[in-house]
Design a protein around this motif. Structure first.
Motif, short mmCIF file in Angstrom:
data_model
loop_
_atom_site.label_atom_id
_atom_site.label_comp_id
_atom_site.label_asym_id
_atom_site.label_seq_id
_atom_site.Cartn_x
_atom_site.Cartn_y
_atom_site.Cartn_z
N THR A 429 0.82 -1.22 0.00
CA THR A 429 0.00 0.00 0.00
C THR A 429 0.84 1.26 0.00
O THR A 429 0.42 2.28 -0.54
CB THR A 429 -0.95 0.03 1.21
N PRO A 439 -0.99 4.54 9.39
CA PRO A 439 -1.88 3.45 8.97
C PRO A 439 -3.36 3.77 9.19
O PRO A 439 -4.21 3.36 8.42
CB PRO A 439 -1.43 2.29 9.85
N GLY A 440 -3.69 4.56 10.18
CA GLY A 440 -5.11 4.88 10.45
C GLY A 440 -5.73 5.70 9.34
O GLY A 440 -6.84 5.43 8.90
N ASP A 443 -6.46 3.68 6.32
CA ASP A 443 -7.68 2.91 6.54
C ASP A 443 -8.92 3.76 6.27
O ASP A 443 -9.84 3.34 5.59
CB ASP A 443 -7.72 2.41 7.99
N ARG A 444 -8.86 4.95 6.87
CA ARG A 444 -10.01 5.83 6.73
C ARG A 444 -10.26 6.16 5.26
O ARG A 444 -11.38 6.17 4.79
CB ARG A 444 -9.77 7.12 7.53
N LEU A 447 -11.76 3.35 3.51
CA LEU A 447 -13.16 3.22 3.92
C LEU A 447 -14.05 4.24 3.20
O LEU A 447 -15.10 3.91 2.67
CB LEU A 447 -13.28 3.41 5.43
#
Lengths: 927, 231
Positions: A429, A439-440, A443-444, A447
């Motif tokens: 990624t 990393p958060g 993810d968001r 999403l």
């Protein structure tokens, strides 16, 4: 026709069949198919309507229902309201749904408003849309009640038209599959559902229709009061209501699905009863139901209690029975043991001797010892088993330890794998070139992207649905449009027909007036005064009519398409009426011919791609060229005749010749220029360029053919050519074609010999074809050549009304002078009876002066000219011409001879003549 | 009861001098600036009282262009009177008038009444033909002369009244003939060689109805029957 009648029924019944599985799946109603059909036909349900003003703008729940008779969609506040708030005319409406709007929102657009509605779900919305479309289509499809008995002529094509449309309707509309009826949300069943709750009670009240609102409330209250007051329904109610109490008394367990069944089960109101009445009934029924049910319960209370008590008793008795049974069983066992003991003791007691008794005791002791041994063995066995068990326990523990170890190992390995895979995904990624993202956040991002994708997918789906719906809408509207256009055409045809009829009636009336006028004569009676008034009125009609209807229903215009006056300009008062009659007849013929005759002709002309001499073309030309094709056809006809004379620049050269030197004919041309077709607006309008064009054409022709130069009459020929072809060079060549190729030589020359010959030929032909008429004319010493000379010289340009004239010319340009003879004969034949009626030479002359203009049925005239006058061989015409030319020339010679003789005689007598003036004159004039 | 006499009158004259306009004014009391040039001929009637008689004029209006002259005999044949029209603004038309007079004298009915009309007198400021000339000439041929304007309705009635006066009153002996006499419709020989052309004053009536009834229909056209009698 029969098939057509069947069709709509089939289409309407096919819908509920689709919808039925949905209904039965809902489990609520299991209805016989016809009844479910009727229920589905009734299109109604709750929808939210967007409306209001200012702060109370928003969605309001409304009960919508459809009225088939008017094709109106009514809506009221609730299903129980007596009067609808308003209605939407569906016959002119189009439907739309927007993908980007809230779910279930759709629009009904009529000519003057847009109504935004919202259904509970998308499926309901689609159901509504499709049903509305269907209703609208059904409305258009239902045969309209004819306002009057259709005329015979129209009835002929009426059914064909309808049939065609029905067939069209039969073709499947596969844009949007039939939407399943959403259970419970639409239809009559939905009326019993509670009104969808609204945040504000007030909001649901329509302020726009306050009056209706109050009425509805009143009727609701009244309905309630009636229901309460009478208990078992209002007296004198119709049969459906009287059956209510019986049904309510049935001890039905209150099932949640039954309310839906109620209205469907209840007898349907007859279609004749109005919708509002139906609603009132429904409201009353609903109000009635509850008290009846409660009443029923109170009656059944005692019985139920009894049952309960009895049931309890039964239960108690059953328990008692069980315990009794148990007791019996115990007693049985006790009895059994007692019996065994009794048997042993009895055996013991029965053994006769001590020995036997000892034996018995020994036996018992042995038995006891045996049992003791058995016990021991069993105890040993148990010990060994306990030992093995402990051993096994140890083994198990060992194994458990082992497993624990392996599990630990495995966990460690898994952790490693997890870490490694995490690392790998991270590497994937976030490529090494990119700075590492927390990393958060990644993810968001992912999403939100997924969310977006989901949204987009939803949107896409919505758009797809919208697209499908709009396609079907377009299809539908197009179909309706086509149908309406057909209807309009039919109506226009009918209108034209009626107008023609009207014209005919009017002209007959005027003719009657004329007759009366003639009959009454100059007597100054009351009657003649009245007659005069009526005639005055009749002559004034036109102006009034024009302002009254004012629509484009082809009123009689002053000028026709070629600029000729439609009402002949007779100056004499007594002929004005006749002129009006003629104009009316011409108009009615025009209207009648327009659809019936000219349309197929137009189609044939449109299909004719290349012009080439043929029998078919001849027939077509005889029937007349439609106005839009005439210039092209004439140009071609002229070219066919003059191509050997034409050379590029010829016309310009002739014109320039005229600029150098004035042609002797120029004066005469100038004189006639403004006297050409004084009734045609193109020649009388001071700003028109037609006179200038005409001057140039005639001047060019005078140079083209110096022996003719200019002959009065050529102006008319050139003018007709100009009116049709518009362009002056073409008109010039048209004139050349007529004078130099169609007409015999010497037709327009200084002596007009050929024209005179043709008059004699016509006399012969008339004697052959119309002997009765010629005898009549001979008896009254009427010489037709006074009249017919003009016809031939200008090819009827002064005589026939323009639309017939141009038809004659269409054929004339192709076939030549024969056509002129044919039509000349036909004109007399057409009016033969009228001429035969006249018994005075003067009257006949008077009549012949204008009678050509009274001909308005071009079809009839054409038929006479080309059918009744047959056979008409060209050979005969040629022979007659030769014979008469010889005779005429001989006569002219004779005349010259006699003239010379006379002069000679007179000269010889001259001195004897006493009159001085004549000789003076002689001297001045000079022979 | 007033006797009705039918009088055949033909109009002759150069093209564009206003023959049709004069007829139109006389018969319909109407004037149109642009009347379509006459081709062949046109026919109208009007009845006017004259003394104790009614004169029904059967007016044959002819084409003016020279090449139509060859058709003229059929119009003036059997005419009781001829109105010869010229345009006072065009000298040429006066010359044409003289030609017509000559032709009538040579070929016309022997006792034809001639009336000369100098039309367009409303345009006297561009006059080319003096009234004096016309009067002198008319006198010389024994014709009625009057200057007219069809446009302004000047002297039109008078022109025809003048003709009426020139027609001699009915011979009382002829009264038995249904009270009417058809003057000029008889197929009198139009032209008698060797006979001096009569002036209006010397009018005499000739009635030969039997002969005219005998004429074949196709003989009505052209010169043949006109000349029949002479052969």
């Amino acid at each position: 026709m029969e098939g057509a009648q069947e069709d709509p029924a089939e289409s309407s019944s096919s819908v509920p069949r689709f919808a039925e599985p949905a209904g039965s799946a809902g489990g609520a109603e299991v209805l016989p198919p016809e009844e479910s059909g009727a229920a589905a036909k009734k299109l109604c349900g709750y929808l939210s309507k967007f409306g209001g003003k200012g702060p109370i703008r928003g969605w309001k729940s409304r009960w919508f229902f459809y009225d088939e008779k008017k094709c109106h969609l009514y809506y009221s506040r609730t299903a129980q309201d007596a009067n609808p708030l308003d209605s939407i005319d569906l016959s002119t409406a189009v439907f739309d749904c927007k993908a980007d709007a809230e779910e279930g929102t759709f629009e009904i657009k009529t000519a003057n408003r847009i109504i935004t509605l919202k259904a509970a779900t998308k499926q309901v919305m689609l159901y509504w849309l499709q049903q509305l479309q269907m209703k609208r289509w059904e409305f258009y499809n239902s045969p309209p009640a004819p306002p009057a008995a259709p005329d015979a002529a129209l009835a002929g094509n009426g059914p064909a038209l309808r049939l065609e449309l029905e067939q069209e309707e039969a073709e499947p509309d596969d844009f949007l599959g039939p939407v399943r009826t959403p259970p419970g949300l639409v239809g009559v069943a939905a009326a019993l559902q509670p009104v969808p709750t609204m945040p504000l009670a007030l909001q649901n009240i329509s302020l726009k229709h306050l009056g209706t609102e109050i009425q509805n409330t009143m009727s609701n209250i009244r309905g309630n009061r009636q229901a309460q007051g009478t208990g078992h329904g209002p007296p004198g109610e119709d049969p459906p209501l009287s059956s209510e109490p019986q049904r309510a008394e049935q001890p039905l367990p209150s099932d949640p699905s039954t309310p839906g069944k109620d209205p469907a089960d209840s007898p349907k109101p007859t279609p004749k009863s109005s919708l509002t009445a139906n609603l009132i009934q429904k409201a009353k029924r609903q109000n009635n139901t509850f008290p009846f049910f409660a009443d029923g319960l109170t009656r059944s209370r005692t019985a139920q209690e009894k049952v309960l008590a009895l049931e309890q008793q039964v239960l108690m008795l059953t328990k008692e029975l069980k315990s009794q049974k148990e007791l019996v069983r115990i007693l049985h066992k006790a009895l059994e043991a007692a019996q065994q003991e009794k048997r042993a003791t009895s055996a013991y007691l029965a053994s006769a001797g001590e020995k036997d008794r000892l034996e018995l005791v020994r036996h018992k002791v042995r038995q006891i010892a045996e049992l003791g041994r058995q016990l021991e063995a069993l105890e040993q066995e148990r010990d060994s088993l306990v030992q093995t068990a402990s051993l096994r326990e140890q083994q198990v523990q060992e194994l458990q330890q082992h497993v624990q170890l392996l599990m630990d190992k495995n966990q460690a390995k898994q952790q490693v794998i997890c870490k490694l895979s995490e690392k790998v995904t991270q590497d994937f990624t976030h490529p090494p070139t990119q700075p590492p993202v927390p990393p958060g956040a990644a993810d968001r991002d992912l999403l939100s992207q997924q969310e977006k994708m989901e949204q987009l997918k939803d949107d896409m789906e919505a758009y797809r649905t919208q697209n499908r719906f709009l396609n079907s809408e377009i299809h539908q509207v197009t179909k309706i449009w086509r149908r309406v256009a057909e209807k309009e055409r039919a109506l226009l045809m009918k209108c034209a027909y009626l107008q023609a009829k009207n014209c005919q009636v009017e002209s007959k009336y005027l003719a009657g007036l004329r007759r009366l006028q003639e009959a009454v004569g100059g007597e100054a009676t009351e009657c003649s005064e009245l007659l005069r008034q009526l005639i005055q009125e009749a002559l004034q009609w036109e102006a009034g009519e024009a302002s009254a209807d004012g629509v484009e229903l082809s009123p009689i215009s002053e000028y026709d398409e070629y600029g000729f006056l439609t009402v002949p300009n007779y100056e004499m008062e007594d002929l004005k009426l006749l002129a009006k009659i003629q104009a009316l007849e011409v108009h009615s013929h025009h209207l009648l011919a327009h659809e019936a005759v000219e349309r197929p002709l137009r189609e044939r002309w449109a299909a004719l791609s290349d012009l080439a001499p043929s029998v078919e073309l001849k027939q077509l030309l005889r029937a007349g060229v439609p106005r839009e094709h005439r210039p092209r056809v004439w140009r071609w006809l002229v070219h066919l005749r003059v191509q050997h004379l034409q050379s590029p620049g010829r016309y310009q050269e002739l014109l320039s010749r005229g600029q150098v030197r004035e042609h002797p004919a120029a004066r005469q041309i100038e004189l006639d220029l403004h006297r050409t077709f004084p009734s045609n607006k193109h020649f009388t309008c001071p700003t028109s360029n037609f006179p200038d064009k005409l001057r140039r054409v005639l001047l060019a022709f005078s140079w083209q053919n110096p022996t003719i130069g200019y002959c009065q009459g050529l102006n008319r020929l050139a003018a007709i050519a100009l009116l049709v072809l518009e362009e002056e060079e073409s008109a010039f060549w048209c004139l050349v074609a007529i004078v130099e190729t169609i007409m015999p030589a010497d037709y327009y020359s200084k002596t007009l010999t050929s024209s005179q010959v043709d008059q004699r030929v016509l006399q012969d032909l008339l004697l052959e074809k119309l002997p009765r008429l010629m005898a009549h004319l001979g008896q009254h010493r009427v010489d037709l050549s006074f009249i017919t000379f003009n016809w031939f010289l200008v090819v009827f340009a002064d005589s026939l009304i323009s639309n017939i004239l141009l038809r004659v010319w269409d054929a004339f340009l192709y076939e030549g002078t024969k056509v002129v003879f044919r039509y000349a004969l036909a004109i007399f034949k057409y009016n033969e009876e009228e001429i035969l009626r006249l018994q005075d030479g003067l009257e006949i002359y008077q009549y012949l002066r204008f009678f050509t203009k009274t001909i308005c049925n071009s079809q009839k005239l054409m038929n006479i000219a080309f059918n009744d006058m047959n056979p008409f061989p060209m050979k005969q015409l040629r022979q007659l011409r030769t014979v008469h030319r010889e005779r005429l020339e001989a006569e002219l010679h004779e005349l010259e001879r006699l003239k010379a003789e006379y002069l000679e005689t007179r000269n010889s007598r001259d001195p004897a003549v006493p009159e001085g003036c004549t000789s003076e004159d002689e001297g001045e004039g000079g022979p | 009861m007033m006797a009705i006499r039918e009088l055949k009158v033909c109009l002759l004259g150069d093209t564009g001098v206003g023959k049709s306009s004069i007829v139109c004014r006389f018969v319909q009391d109407h004037f149109d600036h642009n009347i379509s040039p006459t081709i062949g001929a046109s026919f109208m009637t009007k009845t006017v009282p004259c003394g104790n008689e009614l004169h029904k004029f059967l007016i044959w209006d002819t084409a003016g262009q020279e090449r139509f002259h060859s058709l003229a005999p059929m119009y003036y044949r059997g005419s009781a009177a001829a109105v010869i029209v010229y345009d006072i603004t065009k000298q040429d038309s006066f010359h044409t008038l003289k030609k017509w007079v000559k032709e009538l004298k040579e070929h016309g009915p022997e006792n034809i009444v001639m009336a000369i009309a100098g039309n367009k007198c409303d345009l006297s400021d561009i006059r080319e033909v003096p009234l004096k000339d016309a009067k002198e000439y008319a006198e010389s041929i024994g014709a009625v002369v009057v200057e007219t304007s069809a446009k302004n309705a000047i002297n039109i009635e008078e022109l025809f009244q003048g003709i009426s006066r020139q027609i001699p009153p009915l011979d009382p002996h002829e009264n038995g003939n249904n009270g009417a006499i058809k003057l000029g419709r008889s197929e009198t020989l139009a032209w008698l060689p060797g006979r001096p052309a009569a002036t209006g004053q010397e009018l005499s009536l000739e009635k030969t109805p039997e002969k005219s009834a005998m004429l074949p229909p196709n003989g009505l056209w052209g010169v043949k029957c006109t000349w029949e009698g002479t052969c």
